[in-house]
Design a protein around this motif. Sequence first.
Motif, PDB file in Angstrom:
ATOM      1  N   LEU A  98     -14.971 -30.455  33.586  1.00 47.48           N
ATOM      2  CA  LEU A  98     -13.607 -30.143  34.007  1.00 47.48           C
ATOM      3  C   LEU A  98     -12.830 -31.408  34.344  1.00 47.48           C
ATOM      4  O   LEU A  98     -11.626 -31.492  34.077  1.00 47.48           O
ATOM      5  N   GLU A  99     -13.499 -32.393  34.924  1.00 51.23           N
ATOM      6  CA  GLU A  99     -12.819 -33.664  35.211  1.00 51.23           C
ATOM      7  C   GLU A  99     -12.383 -34.349  33.928  1.00 51.23           C
ATOM      8  O   GLU A  99     -11.334 -35.003  33.886  1.00 51.23           O
ATOM      9  N   GLY A 100     -13.172 -34.197  32.875  1.00 50.60           N
ATOM     10  CA  GLY A 100     -12.814 -34.823  31.615  1.00 50.60           C
ATOM     11  C   GLY A 100     -11.756 -34.078  30.835  1.00 50.60           C
ATOM     12  O   GLY A 100     -10.966 -34.676  30.097  1.00 50.60           O
ATOM     13  N   LEU A 101     -11.719 -32.756  31.023  1.00 48.55           N
ATOM     14  CA  LEU A 101     -10.812 -31.921  30.229  1.00 48.55           C
ATOM     15  C   LEU A 101      -9.476 -31.640  30.915  1.00 48.55           C
ATOM     16  O   LEU A 101      -8.443 -31.562  30.251  1.00 48.55           O
ATOM     17  N   ALA A 102      -9.502 -31.440  32.227  1.00 45.28           N
ATOM     18  CA  ALA A 102      -8.279 -31.015  32.918  1.00 45.28           C
ATOM     19  C   ALA A 102      -8.166 -31.653  34.295  1.00 45.28           C
ATOM     20  O   ALA A 102      -8.011 -30.957  35.304  1.00 45.28           O
ATOM     21  N   PRO A 103      -8.223 -32.989  34.396  1.00 43.94           N
ATOM     22  CA  PRO A 103      -8.219 -33.637  35.712  1.00 43.94           C
ATOM     23  C   PRO A 103      -6.934 -33.430  36.493  1.00 43.94           C
ATOM     24  O   PRO A 103      -6.944 -33.485  37.728  1.00 43.94           O
ATOM     25  N   ASP A 104      -5.825 -33.195  35.782  1.00 46.21           N
ATOM     26  CA  ASP A 104      -4.542 -33.021  36.461  1.00 46.21           C
ATOM     27  C   ASP A 104      -4.202 -31.556  36.695  1.00 46.21           C
ATOM     28  O   ASP A 104      -3.118 -31.247  37.195  1.00 46.21           O
ATOM     29  N   ARG A 105      -5.120 -30.652  36.338  1.00 49.33           N
ATOM     30  CA  ARG A 105      -4.823 -29.225  36.457  1.00 49.33           C
ATOM     31  C   ARG A 105      -5.786 -28.471  37.372  1.00 49.33           C
ATOM     32  O   ARG A 105      -5.460 -27.392  37.852  1.00 49.33           O
ATOM     33  N   ILE A 106      -6.984 -29.021  37.600  1.00 48.05           N
ATOM     34  CA  ILE A 106      -7.957 -28.338  38.455  1.00 48.05           C
ATOM     35  C   ILE A 106      -8.825 -29.377  39.152  1.00 48.05           C
ATOM     36  O   ILE A 106      -9.148 -30.418  38.580  1.00 48.05           O
ATOM     37  N   ARG A 107      -9.154 -29.106  40.427  1.00 52.02           N
ATOM     38  CA  ARG A 107     -10.010 -30.018  41.189  1.00 52.02           C
ATOM     39  C   ARG A 107     -11.075 -29.211  41.917  1.00 52.02           C
ATOM     40  O   ARG A 107     -10.771 -28.261  42.637  1.00 52.02           O
ATOM     41  N   ASP A 114      -1.712 -27.087  39.173  1.00 50.67           N
ATOM     42  CA  ASP A 114      -0.419 -26.778  38.558  1.00 50.67           C
ATOM     43  C   ASP A 114       0.217 -25.592  39.283  1.00 50.67           C
ATOM     44  O   ASP A 114      -0.265 -24.462  39.205  1.00 50.67           O
ATOM     45  N   ASP A 115       1.308 -25.842  39.998  1.00 50.67           N
ATOM     46  CA  ASP A 115       1.950 -24.797  40.797  1.00 50.67           C
ATOM     47  C   ASP A 115       2.504 -23.657  39.949  1.00 50.67           C
ATOM     48  O   ASP A 115       2.752 -22.558  40.468  1.00 50.67           O
ATOM     49  N   GLU A 116       2.721 -23.892  38.676  1.00 51.82           N
ATOM     50  CA  GLU A 116       3.289 -22.857  37.825  1.00 51.82           C
ATOM     51  C   GLU A 116       2.250 -21.862  37.313  1.00 51.82           C
ATOM     52  O   GLU A 116       2.606 -20.814  36.774  1.00 51.82           O
ATOM     53  N   LEU A 141     -11.795 -22.680  29.968  1.00 56.52           N
ATOM     54  CA  LEU A 141     -10.924 -22.651  31.139  1.00 56.52           C
ATOM     55  C   LEU A 141      -9.792 -23.669  30.983  1.00 56.52           C
ATOM     56  O   LEU A 141      -8.636 -23.389  31.333  1.00 56.52           O
ATOM     57  N   SER A 142     -10.107 -24.832  30.460  1.00 59.36           N
ATOM     58  CA  SER A 142      -9.074 -25.837  30.207  1.00 59.36           C
ATOM     59  C   SER A 142      -8.042 -25.311  29.227  1.00 59.36           C
ATOM     60  O   SER A 142      -6.816 -25.510  29.401  1.00 59.36           O
ATOM     61  N   GLN A 143      -8.492 -24.638  28.188  1.00 53.46           N
ATOM     62  CA  GLN A 143      -7.555 -24.042  27.207  1.00 53.46           C
ATOM     63  C   GLN A 143      -6.685 -22.989  27.880  1.00 53.46           C
ATOM     64  O   GLN A 143      -5.476 -22.912  27.615  1.00 53.46           O
ATOM     65  N   ALA A 144      -7.280 -22.191  28.752  1.00 51.08           N
ATOM     66  CA  ALA A 144      -6.515 -21.158  29.454  1.00 51.08           C
ATOM     67  C   ALA A 144      -5.463 -21.790  30.367  1.00 51.08           C
ATOM     68  O   ALA A 144      -4.335 -21.295  30.476  1.00 51.08           O
ATOM     69  N   LEU A 145      -5.821 -22.895  31.024  1.00 49.27           N
ATOM     70  CA  LEU A 145      -4.870 -23.585  31.893  1.00 49.27           C
ATOM     71  C   LEU A 145      -3.674 -24.116  31.121  1.00 49.27           C
ATOM     72  O   LEU A 145      -2.567 -24.201  31.651  1.00 49.27           O
ATOM     73  N   GLY A 146      -3.897 -24.474  29.864  1.00 45.69           N
ATOM     74  CA  GLY A 146      -2.794 -24.996  29.037  1.00 45.69           C
ATOM     75  C   GLY A 146      -2.044 -23.932  28.289  1.00 45.69           C
ATOM     76  O   GLY A 146      -1.047 -24.238  27.612  1.00 45.69           O
TER      77      GLY A 146
END
Length: 255
Positions: free
Chosen positions: A163-172, A188-190, A244-249
């Motif tokens: 997850l850190e490699g795929l979506a570091p700015d979207r999930i922690r 991501d607040d949206e 999950l990264s794809q879903a976040l985007g």
Amino acid sequence: MDEEGLDTDHLASLLEEGARPKVVYVIPDFQNPTGATLSAARRAHLAALSERYGFVVLADDAYRPLRFEGEEPGGLPGDGGNLVRVSTFAKTLGPGLRLGWAVLPEWLVPAVVRIRQNQDQHSSLLTQRAVAELLGRPGAYDGILDRARSIYRARSTALRRALEGLAPDRIRLEPVRGGIFAWARILDDEVDVVRLRRVANELGTDFSVGTYFDPSGSGAFADRVRLGFSGHDEARLRDAATRLSQALGDPRSRG
């Protein structure tokens, strides 16, 4: 709750204002869902409050044997006779066993025995015999725990790194030092987490929505998700992180 577990100062203020609970339930190690561990100072404070105000501390130790990182802060003090410890083999030997144990102060034993007798008499005799046989073999249970801790450490690390490699700015993810799940914040607040779950399901993965863990129904933890890693190998967890990264985007996950 915070990173040190139950906020005992807040509990103390409630008690000072007149609250008189009979029981305070706490998961001292790797609390569900946050994964937080109650600090040594707060364990001592909780025990002192229990003695002062006369409530029972019910400590659920289900995840305690599964620490794979960091030092254990020790058990909850219970010299005053107000501590009940309960645990289970369902998190260590297998979820289908449905077998656990309790350590009670003497004054409480008769009442708990009566409750159990009125519920279902006792757990499966076959299950009890099988677990007793295993526990009677020197080192067998410790070996199972050692393997479980090693596996869960590797799996939690694989999930976090993916997850850190795929979506570091979207999930922690919060630090994972034991137990069987990770507590994560959607950055991501949206993103609407309920919508996010629907999209993630369509992509073939799942998680628990943070608001499920808000007993007040106030909408707390709306930016949180709980990710279980114990039942999947590292490759599958990396696949799940990708989905999950794809879903976040995905635009459909946004409010």
